[in-house]
Design an enzyme around this catalytic site. Structure first.
Site, PDB file in Angstrom:
ATOM      1  N   HIS A 206     -39.688   0.951  19.533  1.00 42.43           N
ATOM      2  CA  HIS A 206     -40.114   1.018  18.132  1.00 42.43           C
ATOM      3  C   HIS A 206     -41.140   2.112  17.854  1.00 42.43           C
ATOM      4  O   HIS A 206     -41.385   2.442  16.707  1.00 42.43           O
ATOM      5  CB  HIS A 206     -40.711  -0.324  17.682  1.00 42.43           C
ATOM      6  CG  HIS A 206     -42.111  -0.549  18.178  1.00 42.43           C
ATOM      7  ND1 HIS A 206     -42.374  -1.044  19.428  1.00 42.43           N
ATOM      8  CD2 HIS A 206     -43.313  -0.318  17.601  1.00 42.43           C
ATOM      9  CE1 HIS A 206     -43.677  -1.120  19.592  1.00 42.43           C
ATOM     10  NE2 HIS A 206     -44.286  -0.685  18.518  1.00 42.43           N
TER      11      HIS A 206
HETATM   12  C1  UD1 Z   1     -47.121  -0.979  14.170  1.00 39.09           C
HETATM   13  C2  UD1 Z   1     -48.343  -0.426  14.892  1.00 39.09           C
HETATM   14  C3  UD1 Z   1     -48.068  -0.394  16.393  1.00 39.09           C
HETATM   15  C4  UD1 Z   1     -47.576  -1.736  16.906  1.00 39.09           C
HETATM   16  C5  UD1 Z   1     -46.394  -2.184  16.064  1.00 39.09           C
HETATM   17  C6  UD1 Z   1     -45.901  -3.544  16.481  1.00 39.09           C
HETATM   18  C7  UD1 Z   1     -49.541   1.262  13.560  1.00 39.09           C
HETATM   19  C8  UD1 Z   1     -49.850   2.698  13.414  1.00 39.09           C
HETATM   20  N1  UD1 Z   1     -48.630   0.949  14.505  1.00 39.09           N
HETATM   21  O1  UD1 Z   1     -46.066  -0.058  14.361  1.00 39.09           O
HETATM   22  O2  UD1 Z   1     -49.272  -0.087  17.062  1.00 39.09           O
HETATM   23  O3  UD1 Z   1     -47.170  -1.606  18.248  1.00 39.09           O
HETATM   24  O4  UD1 Z   1     -46.789  -2.244  14.682  1.00 39.09           O
HETATM   25  O5  UD1 Z   1     -44.626  -3.782  15.949  1.00 39.09           O
HETATM   26  O6  UD1 Z   1     -50.128   0.455  12.878  1.00 39.09           O
HETATM   27  N2  UD1 Z   1     -40.809  -2.189   8.662  1.00 39.09           N
HETATM   28  C9  UD1 Z   1     -39.958  -3.049   8.010  1.00 39.09           C
HETATM   29  N3  UD1 Z   1     -40.291  -4.355   7.997  1.00 39.09           N
HETATM   30  C10 UD1 Z   1     -41.428  -4.849   8.573  1.00 39.09           C
HETATM   31  C11 UD1 Z   1     -42.285  -3.940   9.225  1.00 39.09           C
HETATM   32  C12 UD1 Z   1     -41.958  -2.608   9.266  1.00 39.09           C
HETATM   33  O7  UD1 Z   1     -38.933  -2.684   7.479  1.00 39.09           O
HETATM   34  O8  UD1 Z   1     -41.664  -6.071   8.510  1.00 39.09           O
HETATM   35  C13 UD1 Z   1     -40.446  -0.769   8.696  1.00 39.09           C
HETATM   36  C14 UD1 Z   1     -41.008   0.001   7.525  1.00 39.09           C
HETATM   37  O9  UD1 Z   1     -40.082   0.957   7.142  1.00 39.09           O
HETATM   38  C15 UD1 Z   1     -42.195   0.709   8.117  1.00 39.09           C
HETATM   39  C16 UD1 Z   1     -41.721   0.960   9.548  1.00 39.09           C
HETATM   40  O10 UD1 Z   1     -40.919  -0.179   9.868  1.00 39.09           O
HETATM   41  O11 UD1 Z   1     -42.507   1.862   7.423  1.00 39.09           O
HETATM   42  C17 UD1 Z   1     -42.821   1.091  10.547  1.00 39.09           C
HETATM   43  O12 UD1 Z   1     -43.740   0.023  10.377  1.00 39.09           O
HETATM   44  P1  UD1 Z   1     -45.302   0.297  10.599  1.00 39.09           P
HETATM   45  O13 UD1 Z   1     -46.060  -0.936  10.313  1.00 39.09           O
HETATM   46  O14 UD1 Z   1     -45.703   1.523   9.896  1.00 39.09           O
HETATM   47  O15 UD1 Z   1     -45.404   0.661  12.135  1.00 39.09           O
HETATM   48  P2  UD1 Z   1     -44.792  -0.028  13.435  1.00 39.09           P
HETATM   49  O16 UD1 Z   1     -43.867   0.900  14.078  1.00 39.09           O
HETATM   50  O17 UD1 Z   1     -44.290  -1.405  13.170  1.00 39.09           O
END
Ligand code: UD1
Length: 363
Positions: A206
């Protein structure tokens, strides 16, 4: 003592349960939960509250998605308002996400003491958003709870030392023991996926540095596809990875031989890990969870913060990020027989140590 705990992303819901349990059995302490909404899908958020019995947050925002600066800024402002109305004795943050940094910064500016759990980890790679979050959160923190001796030394190297740095062990170990010590809590996921009595690999991908680099992502999937000729590879998909794969035709063939699932809840993942032959991941948390379940791991990143597991032989990094380099690491891990490792992540009571310290110090 009133603690305002900021959570927002999947691993933080899991980590938070350890301290919330400790608070529930201790007199004289109240915890207010604030959920930024960084993760919002049911299987990235609500499932953990249901399964682990985490209380409904008093503050629940909807501040996920968007660029890093945008997300962190919105969270900063919302957390500040909550801190002003709650006036807690301490603001507690976990790990290295944007929610962590927003919570630490909002509290520090209001002179609310900041407790950072999982302090002192370093990849020494400032291109990772998580590394920026960790360094800044540590420097904003009043009290720093380090999971490992390496983390204590990293902090000392940046001039953060003395009694405010406490080596308490890893709260994730506290939580992993819910299943390790109680095999009856395992779910039937191994049977549901048709894996009973078979060796299999569990993989998660991820990180931004994986999903934003198509060549790297395809090389990892191709290596996993090779492994899938020998044993099934289960790949629960983070929503971002699912989106990336949808736009990546080069990944289609490899992806078709892997067993992809939706993101898993805590007990399903722990149950799957318990029977796994190998873990291949770019997650920080899963590297350790593999070790807690005594499963070897290949971490598909350039470096890891959890260096103890490299030294102990339970984890390895590929020497190169082409298919051959990743396959070699997988073959090495499958052939390895790491020994008894001791307890590099504490005694499984990190949350109790944290709470005791806060109650003594935060007067
Ligand atoms: C975040 C943390 C990372 C952690 C991870 C656990 C940061 C910078 N990174 O990364 O340290 O290891 O969480 O999972 O804070 N999205 C969805 N649904 C959700 C959540 C996310 O669709 O419920 C999608 C969205 O498009 C979002 C993307 O995933 O923009 C990334 O999510 P984001 O929270 O930005 O970062 P993670 O990769 O989850």
């Amino acid at each position: 003592m009133k603690i305002l705990t900021v959570i927002g992303a999947r691993p933080q819901f899991i980590k938070a349960i350890a301290l919330s349990h400790a608070v529930a059995s201790t007199e004289g302490v109240e915890e207010v939960l604030l959920h930024t909404g960084q993760h919002y899908d049911d299987n990235m958020s609500a499932v953990f509250f249901r399964e682990l019995g985490l209380a409904e947050p008093k503050y629940r925002f909807d501040l996920g998605g968007g660029s890093h600066g945008h997300m962190t800024g919105k969270q900063l402002s919302a957390i500040e308002d909550a801190l002003v109305s709650e006036r807690p004795d301490v603001c507690l943050v976990y790990g290295d996400t944007n929610s962590t940094l927003a919570g630490a910064l909002a509290a520090a500016k209001l002179h609310v003491p900041v407790a950072h759990v999982e302090a002192g980890l370093r990849s020494f790679n400032r291109r990772m958003p998580e590394e920026v979050n960790r360094v800044l959160s540590d420097h904003a923190a009043t009290w720093l709870f380090a999971p490992t001796q390496t983390a204590v030394e990293n902090l000392a190297g940046e001039g953060i030392k003395g009694d405010r740095v406490q080596l308490v062990g890893d709260v994730m170990y506290d939580v992993a023991r819910l299943v390790i010590d109680n095999p009856a809590r395992r779910t039937d996921i191994v049977r549901r996926l048709g894996l009973e009595g078979r060796p299999y690999v569990v993989s998660t991908l991820h990180r931004q540095e994986t999903t934003d680099d198509p060549a790297r992502l395809v090389a990892i999937l191709d290596a996993l596809a090779e492994t899938a000729k020998v044993m099934p590879v289960i790949l629960p998909l983070h929503p971002r990875t699912r989106k990336t794969l949808a736009g990546l035709p080069q990944a289609e063939k490899a992806a078709s031989v892997l067993t992809m699932t939706e993101p898993l809840g805590f007990f399903d993942m722990a149950s799957l890990l318990a029977g796994a032959r190998l873990v291949v991941t770019d997650s920080g948390g899963l590297q350790k969870e593999a070790f807690f379940h005594k499963v070897p791991c290949v971490t598909v990143r350039d470096e890891t913060e959890w260096v103890e597991l490299l030294q102990l032989g339970w984890n390895r990094l590929p020497e190169s990020f082409d298919v051959q380099g990743i396959r070699t690491a997988i073959a090495g891990a499958l052939a390895s027989a790491p020994g008894n490792a001791g307890e590099p992540y504490g005694d499984g009571h990190a949350a109790k140590h944290i709470l005791r310290y806060l109650m003594q110090t935060c007067k």
